[in-house]
Design an enzyme around this catalytic site. Structure first.
Site, short mmCIF file in Angstrom:
data_model
loop_
_atom_site.label_atom_id
_atom_site.label_comp_id
_atom_site.label_asym_id
_atom_site.label_seq_id
_atom_site.Cartn_x
_atom_site.Cartn_y
_atom_site.Cartn_z
N HIS A 133 0.85 -1.19 0.00
CA HIS A 133 0.00 0.00 0.00
C HIS A 133 0.88 1.23 0.00
O HIS A 133 2.07 1.16 0.33
CB HIS A 133 -0.95 0.01 1.20
CG HIS A 133 -0.24 0.09 2.52
ND1 HIS A 133 0.24 -1.01 3.19
CD2 HIS A 133 0.11 1.16 3.27
CE1 HIS A 133 0.84 -0.63 4.31
NE2 HIS A 133 0.76 0.68 4.37
N SER B 120 1.82 5.28 1.06
CA SER B 120 1.70 6.31 2.09
C SER B 120 2.84 7.31 1.89
O SER B 120 3.01 7.83 0.79
CB SER B 120 1.73 5.68 3.49
OG SER B 120 2.93 4.94 3.68
N HIS C 56 15.43 -5.88 31.84
CA HIS C 56 14.75 -4.96 30.92
C HIS C 56 15.78 -4.29 30.03
O HIS C 56 16.97 -4.26 30.37
CB HIS C 56 13.92 -3.92 31.68
CG HIS C 56 14.73 -3.03 32.56
ND1 HIS C 56 15.13 -3.39 33.83
CD2 HIS C 56 15.22 -1.78 32.36
CE1 HIS C 56 15.82 -2.42 34.38
NE2 HIS C 56 15.90 -1.43 33.51
N SER D 35 17.42 -1.22 27.40
CA SER D 35 17.64 0.18 27.08
C SER D 35 19.09 0.33 26.62
O SER D 35 19.63 -0.59 26.02
CB SER D 35 17.34 1.07 28.29
OG SER D 35 17.45 2.44 27.94
#
Length: 901
Positions: free
Chosen positions: A442, A444, A584, A586
């Protein structure tokens, strides 16, 4: 009207009026005109004037307002009181949306009493949201020019033909599917522009437009055209390109005045010999002679000479910003170098593709840390339409001399966020230019960026291993049971040399490992610790390691805060590596230093890694010192840029080095007696706005003037550069340093305007290198255009002179010859074109009307209005002189009065 001008002048001196509304400047009012579309609060200003000076306002003949104004609906109720109004402009497009596209105005209809404007001859409602044509328009008896381009019209009223005085009608870029039969009743129509609509069939009555000189039907869905077009004996230009035509009538070749027939980019496999032999017919982009369509030479193959990408919508005469794709597939090549490949079956029905090239806006194009922008933004429409098969796109970009830790990708915008596409990079053999290749389902918005090399993997419940292709010694180990559901993890690495650390910190004892950035597509922490392996900083091994000097730093997503987490993790060491565990993701950075507090130092280093060292240059064209080139150039490119410009420009040495972020805004302000046109769209509070992108041209070339009298001496002014808005992710320290008016200043360079020579219209001798006998176009009865008038017109043409010349009837060869003979001098090009035409047409009684029409066709309604005003004043002066000498008789005709004079 004089009272109103005095009122405006008074408010210029006193600032705001007593009501607290913004002060009105005299520049918005000229004689019987109100040009308020250049003001953000133009409607507010109009309402204020209408309330306080209604007697003068109702005499206005020319009114311009922006339909992007929030007070437009309130203002519409007052406009019908302007009974003398001749020209009304209520256009949108004065603002841009968050994606950088021109924003349509809010106008959806007009009040019924607009039909009472009996003097209105010119109405421009372009760039609005009209779905139907307001019925009051059909009651305007004097209307001769109507523009409703860039709206949402799906049909025209059945009685549209009642606009009997209409000479110019533009409905470009709407959704018209058919035309009323009454369109053939527009007997005075000279120019009809219906390009970029959805027309599939034309009524035979179009052939009744006997005065039509230009007909633009390009960019529609026409399979055929009626043979009645051969009746348009006045037709000079017929635009039929970018349709689905499979046949054209041979009778078009018999049109006596036709000078351009554009059939490019259709589905014509055969063209009548009578038409094909015409010297002015354009037929490229058709599958002539083919029996079966093919992908390599499909019916929609488009040459690079045919299409060019545009930042703003194209005018009625110039630029093609679309093409049609059928189920047979095609290849398309744009002049800007962008390639498309639509495989057979990608589109099930004929589909019109539109494209635009947009200037990147940092408020919309959000670059990530260490990203480098390599192209402008390409917008492809229609948005969201799903293709049946992937469409291939090749986008050229500026080669960034990419270091090994960076890679080039195509990034696309979904309407909510940007994402990176799978991209392959290729270098063309002949041009040696680079292109980025991607496949999409598509359309854009698309652009090309250089980002940190990204390695990614899918982490299953059984665990896995991810390592960096930039530095294979950097590994992330996911143990079994680390997650229940598979999740995607990405890894990026930014190497930092020991020399960079030492230069920034001025401390030979500081060293650091490569920067590691980890991200994932889940917001949930891992169920088990993830093991990270980083190489020890340069020069540090397990044999000489002092553990007290080693620090593990954790940075937030924006790199604004760096926390020492050494005491929170368990560090293990080998001879070459440090290993620790986290839950986590980062930024992570391993430092080796004697400093106790390292977070501030790491923050400073990280900030400097994102800055570019640049210089500003301000050069004046040697042949025209009022033409100034401003540019912000990365430090290592300054010498090559100056060497390239030295033959045509002169100026001071570049500014001192300053530092800027990718995507940072800055301004240029002309000071000490030098000024620029404040109505420029890139002018903010009197300053030129720039956006710094390290690999794009941060350059503007503008004309400057001086309100100071330069006939006696030169003007020594200057241009200063100031910081503006900075990207959201700028470190706090950097933002703090930029506060306050003094800290916004970057550099100042001198600009010198030489002693002013006599102006074109003040010199009775040769004009700017040209010598023509005195010229007076027109006659005393209808009004003259004098040589001084022509000079005034020439000063306003600018870069539109070629378009105006073509619409005046000059050939492409004549335009090219004028441009070549006067290369590098725009003023001479304009004068040569205008006065050569005027000399050749001075005996033509219709030459003035031709000039006005050419201005309108070239999109310069402002100049057309000026010419019409000059002519009207000439008529009035002539009538007054007749009355003054007593030669006017009530019973005498105008011809006898002229004879007596």
């Amino acid at each position: 009207m004089q009272k109103m001008a005095e009122l405006l002048g008074l408010r210029d001196e006193c600032g705001e009026g007593t009501s607290g509304a913004p002060a009105l400047t005299g520049s918005c009012l000229a004689d019987n005109r109100l040009n308020l579309d250049v003001y953000p609060d133009g409607c507010c200003r109009f309402l204020q004037l209408f309330k306080e000076q209604q007697g003068e306002v109702v005499q206005v003949e020319f009114l311009r307002l922006s339909s992007n104004d929030c007070l437009l609906d309130t203002t519409l109720g007052s406009i019908p009181h302007l009974k003398h109004l001749k020209s009304l402009v209520l256009k949108g497009g004065h603002a841009r949306d968050e994606f950088g596209s021109y924003q349509h105005g809010s106008l959806t209809s007009l009040p019924p009493d607009f039909g009472n404007l009996s003097c209105l001859t010119h109405l421009d409602l372009s760039f609005n949201r009209l779905s139907t044509l307001p019925s009051c328009i059909l009651h305007l008896p004097s209307l001769s020019v109507l523009l409703v381009s860039h709206n949402s019209l799906v049909t025209l009223p059945e009685d549209f033909g009642c606009l009997s005085k209409l000479t110019f009608f533009s409905a470009m870029k709407n959704h018209l599917k058919n035309l009323p039969q009454s369109i053939g009743e527009l007997s005075m129509l000279q120019n009809l522009d219906l390009s970029e609509n959805a027309l599939e069939l034309l009524p035979e009555e179009v052939g009744n437009l006997h005065n039509c000189t230009e007909l633009d039907l390009s960019g529609n869905r026409l399979l055929s055209i009626p043979g009645s077009l051969a009746n348009l004996k006045s037709l000079r230009r017929l635009h039929l390109h970018s349709n689905l035509l499979v046949t054209v009538p041979a009778s078009l070749a018999s049109l006596p005045n036709l000078s351009r027939l554009d059939l490019q980019n259709n589905c014509l496999r055969a063209i009548p010999a009578e038409i094909q032999s015409l010297p002015f017919v354009h037929i490229r982009g058709n599958p002539l002679g083919e029996t079966e369509p093919s992908l390599q030479a499909g019916n929609c193959k488009v040459s690079a000479a045919l299409y060019s990408a545009q930042l703003i919508p194209h005018s009625a005469q110039h630029g093609v910003d679309g093409f049609t794709v059928t189920s047979e597939g095609c290849r398309v090549v744009l002049a800007c170098g962008i390639h498309f490949c639509f495989p057979p079956g990608a589109a099930s029905d004929p589909l019109r593709i539109h494209f635009r090239s947009l200037t990147p806006d940092p408020q919309w194009v959000k670059l990530r840390h260490h990203d480098v922008l390599l192209s402008r933004v390409l917008e492809l429409q229609p948005h969201g339409v799903q293709f049946q098969q992937e469409v291939q796109i090749w986008m050229p970009y500026i080669s960034p001399q990419t270091p090994h830790q960076h890679e080039v990708v195509v990034r696309t915008f979904s309407g909510q966020n940007w994402s990176d596409l799978k991209t392959r990079v290729k270098r063309k053999r002949k041009s040696k230019k680079y292109v980025a290749h991607c496949c999409v389902l598509h359309f854009s918005w698309f652009l090309v960026v250089s980002r940190l090399v990204q390695n990614e993997c899918k982490v299953p419940a059984e665990g896995t291993l991810l390592f960096s292709s930039v530095d294979p010694n950097i590994k992330v180990i996911f143990p079994p049971g680390v997650t229940k559901e598979p999740r995607s993890v990405k890894l990026q690495v930014l190497p930092v040399s020991a020399e960079e650390i030492q230069e920034i910190t001025a401390n030979a004892g500081c060293r650091a490992s490569p920067l590691l950035y980890l991200s994932q597509d889940s917001t949930v922490d891992f169920l088990k610790p993830v093991r990270i392996q980083l190489p020890l900083p340069p020069g540090v091994t397990g044999l000489n390691l002092d553990r007290s000097r080693l620090r593990i730093l954790h940075g937030d997503l924006e790199g604004q805060t760096w926390n020492d987490i050494t005491s929170e993790v368990v560090l293990e060491f080998t001879h070459l590596y440090a290993v620790f565990e986290v839950t986590h993701f980062s930024w992570y950075w391993l430092w080796y230093t004697t400093k106790t507090y390292i977070g501030g130092i790491a923050k400073k280093v990280y900030e400097r890694l994102r800055l570019y060292q640049v210089n500003f240059i301000a050069l004046q064209r040697k042949k025209d010192p009022e033409q100034v080139l401003l540019q912000c150039v990365p430090k290592h490119k300054v010498d090559p840029v100056l060497k390239k410009l030295q033959n045509r420009y002169r100026g001071p040495e570049p500014s001192d080095m300053v530092e800027m972020f990718e995507g940072e805004q800055f301004f240029a302000a002309f000071e000490r007696g030098i000024s620029i046109d404040m109505d420029r769209p890139d002018c903010v509070d009197g300053r030129l706005s720039f956006i710094f992108y390290s690999h794009l041209k941060n350059m503007k070339e503008i004309y400057v003037t001086s309100p100071v009298d330069r006939k006696g001496q030169a003007v020594k002014g200057q241009v200063s550069f100031y910081r503006g808005a900075v990207p959201d992710s700028i470190p706090e320290d950097a933002s703090r340093r930029r506060k306050g008016p003094d800290s916004l200043w970057l550099a100042t360079l001198p600009i010198k305007l030489p002693q002013l020579k006599p102006r074109w219209d003040e010199n009775p001798g040769p004009l700017h290198g040209f010598s023509f006998p005195p010229l007076n176009l027109g006659n005393a009865e209808t009004g003259y255009l004098t040589q001084a008038n022509l000079l005034s017109i020439a000063r306003r043409m600018g870069a539109d002179w070629q378009s105006i010349g073509l619409n005046l009837g000059l050939t492409y060869q004549q335009i090219e010859r004028i441009g070549y003979n006067n290369r590098e001098d725009l003023n001479k090009q304009i004068l040569d074109m205008l006065f050569s035409w005027a000399q050749q047409n001075s005996e033509d009684p219709n030459c003035v009307s031709k000039l006005i029409t050419a201005m309108k066709e070239s999109g310069r309604q402002d100049i057309a209005d000026e010419v019409e005003t000059i002519i009207e004043l000439g008529r009035q002066k002539y009538s007054e002189s007749i009355r003054r000498v007593g030669l006017e008789q009530e019973s005498s005709t105008e011809d006898s009065a002229i004879a007596m004079v």
